[in-house]
Design a protein around this motif. Structure first.
Motif, mmCIF file in Angstrom:
data_model
loop_
_atom_site.group_PDB
_atom_site.id
_atom_site.type_symbol
_atom_site.label_atom_id
_atom_site.label_comp_id
_atom_site.label_asym_id
_atom_site.label_seq_id
_atom_site.Cartn_x
_atom_site.Cartn_y
_atom_site.Cartn_z
ATOM 1 N N UNK A 50 18.388 -11.816 -7.410
ATOM 2 C CA UNK A 50 19.386 -12.894 -7.492
ATOM 3 C C UNK A 50 19.364 -13.602 -8.848
ATOM 4 N N UNK A 51 18.310 -13.372 -9.640
ATOM 5 C CA UNK A 51 18.190 -14.007 -10.957
ATOM 6 C C UNK A 51 18.921 -13.243 -12.063
ATOM 7 N N UNK A 52 19.501 -12.106 -11.716
ATOM 8 C CA UNK A 52 20.193 -11.313 -12.726
ATOM 9 C C UNK A 52 21.168 -10.342 -12.108
ATOM 10 N N UNK A 53 21.557 -9.365 -12.911
ATOM 11 C CA UNK A 53 22.531 -8.366 -12.470
ATOM 12 C C UNK A 53 21.874 -7.096 -11.951
ATOM 13 N N UNK A 54 20.706 -6.770 -12.483
ATOM 14 C CA UNK A 54 19.976 -5.583 -12.038
ATOM 15 C C UNK A 54 18.492 -5.916 -11.951
ATOM 16 N N UNK A 55 17.823 -5.276 -10.999
ATOM 17 C CA UNK A 55 16.384 -5.458 -10.825
ATOM 18 C C UNK A 55 15.683 -4.130 -11.068
ATOM 19 N N UNK A 56 14.796 -4.128 -12.048
ATOM 20 C CA UNK A 56 13.965 -2.973 -12.358
ATOM 21 C C UNK A 56 12.543 -3.286 -11.917
ATOM 22 N N UNK A 57 11.975 -2.397 -11.117
ATOM 23 C CA UNK A 57 10.625 -2.592 -10.589
ATOM 24 C C UNK A 57 9.669 -1.609 -11.255
ATOM 25 N N UNK A 58 8.639 -2.137 -11.914
ATOM 26 C CA UNK A 58 7.548 -1.329 -12.440
ATOM 27 C C UNK A 58 6.538 -1.123 -11.324
ATOM 28 N N UNK A 59 6.245 0.125 -11.014
ATOM 29 C CA UNK A 59 5.373 0.463 -9.898
ATOM 30 C C UNK A 59 4.067 1.054 -10.413
ATOM 31 N N UNK A 60 2.953 0.448 -10.033
ATOM 32 C CA UNK A 60 1.651 1.001 -10.407
ATOM 33 C C UNK A 60 1.500 2.400 -9.814
ATOM 34 N N UNK A 61 1.068 3.348 -10.640
ATOM 35 C CA UNK A 61 0.784 4.692 -10.134
ATOM 36 C C UNK A 61 -0.397 4.614 -9.174
ATOM 37 N N UNK A 62 -0.654 5.726 -8.491
ATOM 38 C CA UNK A 62 -1.803 5.773 -7.581
ATOM 39 C C UNK A 62 -3.106 5.529 -8.334
ATOM 40 N N UNK A 63 -3.250 6.159 -9.510
ATOM 41 C CA UNK A 63 -4.480 5.997 -10.297
ATOM 42 C C UNK A 63 -4.632 4.559 -10.774
ATOM 43 N N UNK A 64 -3.546 3.972 -11.237
ATOM 44 C CA UNK A 64 -3.569 2.586 -11.698
ATOM 45 C C UNK A 64 -3.929 1.644 -10.552
ATOM 46 N N UNK A 65 -3.356 1.902 -9.386
ATOM 47 C CA UNK A 65 -3.645 1.076 -8.207
ATOM 48 C C UNK A 65 -5.116 1.184 -7.823
ATOM 49 N N UNK A 66 -5.643 2.396 -7.806
ATOM 50 C CA UNK A 66 -7.046 2.611 -7.427
ATOM 51 C C UNK A 66 -7.997 1.897 -8.378
ATOM 52 N N UNK A 67 -7.620 1.840 -9.661
ATOM 53 C CA UNK A 67 -8.461 1.118 -10.626
ATOM 54 C C UNK A 67 -8.443 -0.383 -10.347
ATOM 55 N N UNK A 68 -7.304 -0.900 -9.926
ATOM 56 C CA UNK A 68 -7.161 -2.340 -9.662
ATOM 57 C C UNK A 68 -7.697 -2.747 -8.297
ATOM 58 N N UNK A 69 -7.474 -1.870 -7.310
ATOM 59 C CA UNK A 69 -7.789 -2.195 -5.926
ATOM 60 C C UNK A 69 -8.494 -0.997 -5.284
ATOM 61 N N UNK A 70 -9.814 -0.953 -5.373
ATOM 62 C CA UNK A 70 -10.546 0.199 -4.818
ATOM 63 C C UNK A 70 -10.169 0.464 -3.357
ATOM 64 N N UNK A 71 -9.995 1.752 -3.046
ATOM 65 C CA UNK A 71 -9.629 2.140 -1.689
ATOM 66 C C UNK A 71 -8.131 2.140 -1.443
ATOM 67 N N UNK A 72 -7.367 1.785 -2.410
ATOM 68 C CA UNK A 72 -5.917 1.725 -2.269
ATOM 69 C C UNK A 72 -5.289 2.672 -3.274
ATOM 70 N N UNK A 73 -4.078 3.050 -3.148
ATOM 71 C CA UNK A 73 -3.093 2.549 -2.201
ATOM 72 C C UNK A 73 -3.211 3.230 -0.830
ATOM 73 N N UNK A 74 -2.596 2.613 0.159
ATOM 74 C CA UNK A 74 -2.516 3.205 1.485
ATOM 75 C C UNK A 74 -1.461 4.307 1.465
ATOM 76 N N UNK A 75 -0.330 4.014 0.828
ATOM 77 C CA UNK A 75 0.750 4.993 0.686
ATOM 78 C C UNK A 75 0.762 5.502 -0.751
ATOM 79 N N UNK A 76 1.078 6.777 -0.916
ATOM 80 C CA UNK A 76 1.077 7.310 -2.262
ATOM 81 C C UNK A 76 2.290 6.813 -3.059
ATOM 82 N N UNK A 77 2.227 7.064 -4.340
ATOM 83 C CA UNK A 77 3.247 6.586 -5.281
ATOM 84 C C UNK A 77 4.661 7.026 -4.896
ATOM 85 N N UNK A 78 4.808 8.287 -4.491
ATOM 86 C CA UNK A 78 6.134 8.795 -4.126
ATOM 87 C C UNK A 78 6.699 8.037 -2.934
ATOM 88 N N UNK A 79 5.880 7.772 -1.936
ATOM 89 C CA UNK A 79 6.333 7.030 -0.750
ATOM 90 C C UNK A 79 6.692 5.595 -1.122
#
Length: 160
Positions: A50-79
């Motif tokens: 609602x703050x703009x015209x388009x929303x772009x979401x940067x998504x942490x890859x599975x490897x990036x997520x695992x480095x930040x949050x051990x044991x995660x993600x629950x769902x893989x990057x594609x899902x």
């Protein structure tokens, strides 16, 4: 089915950004893991869009997520990417593998950079860069009681 053209990569992102800029779109950028998509995510992303015209979401890859949050993600990057791309108010999803989205933010140069209000402007990666060219940095309130970590704890506490 989620719109596959919403899934961007290093090749398609520059073209999509050029198109949005040609159309004079106000680009809003946010990033995160978005594991186990829940009401808190939906509310946050809808408000960000609602703050703009388009929303772009940067998504942490599975490897990036695992480095930040051990044991995660629950769902893989594609899902996770497909779930995000299925939302009408998300216009693009791009995965990043770096520890922070700084490089991606510098490439996107969003008009508005959004994170949850659990971060101060000073703590938001990319805020200084976005503010340097007159962009806006917006911490958005979170929906109380909704977090992926809390959902995981509740699921683990269920009787087996």
């Amino acid at each position: 089915m989620a719109n596959p053209t919403k899934r961007l990569d290093a090749t398609t992102l520059p073209r999509q950004l050029a198109y949005w800029r040609l159309k004079d779109c106000r680009i809003v950028f946010t990033n995160g893991v978005f594991d186990l998509l829940h009401l808190g995510h939906i509310d946050y992303l809808e408000r960000a869009r609602a703050l703009g015209d388009v929303l772009l979401v940067g998504l942490n890859t599975d490897a990036s997520t695992a480095r930040l949050k051990p044991g995660r993600p629950v769902q893989d990057e594609a899902a996770r990417a497909r779930c995000l791309a299925a939302l009408w108010f998300v216009d693009g999803v791009i995965a990043f593998d770096e520890p922070t989205p700084q490089r991606l933010i510098e490439q996107v140069r969003p008009a508005v950079l959004v994170k949850g209000a659990d971060y101060t402007v000073e703590q938001i990666v990319g805020a200084e860069f976005v503010l340097s060219y007159g962009g806006r940095v917006e911490p958005l309130p979170l929906v109380e009681g909704f977090s992926t970590s809390e959902l995981i704890r509740r699921i683990q506490a269920l009787p087996r």
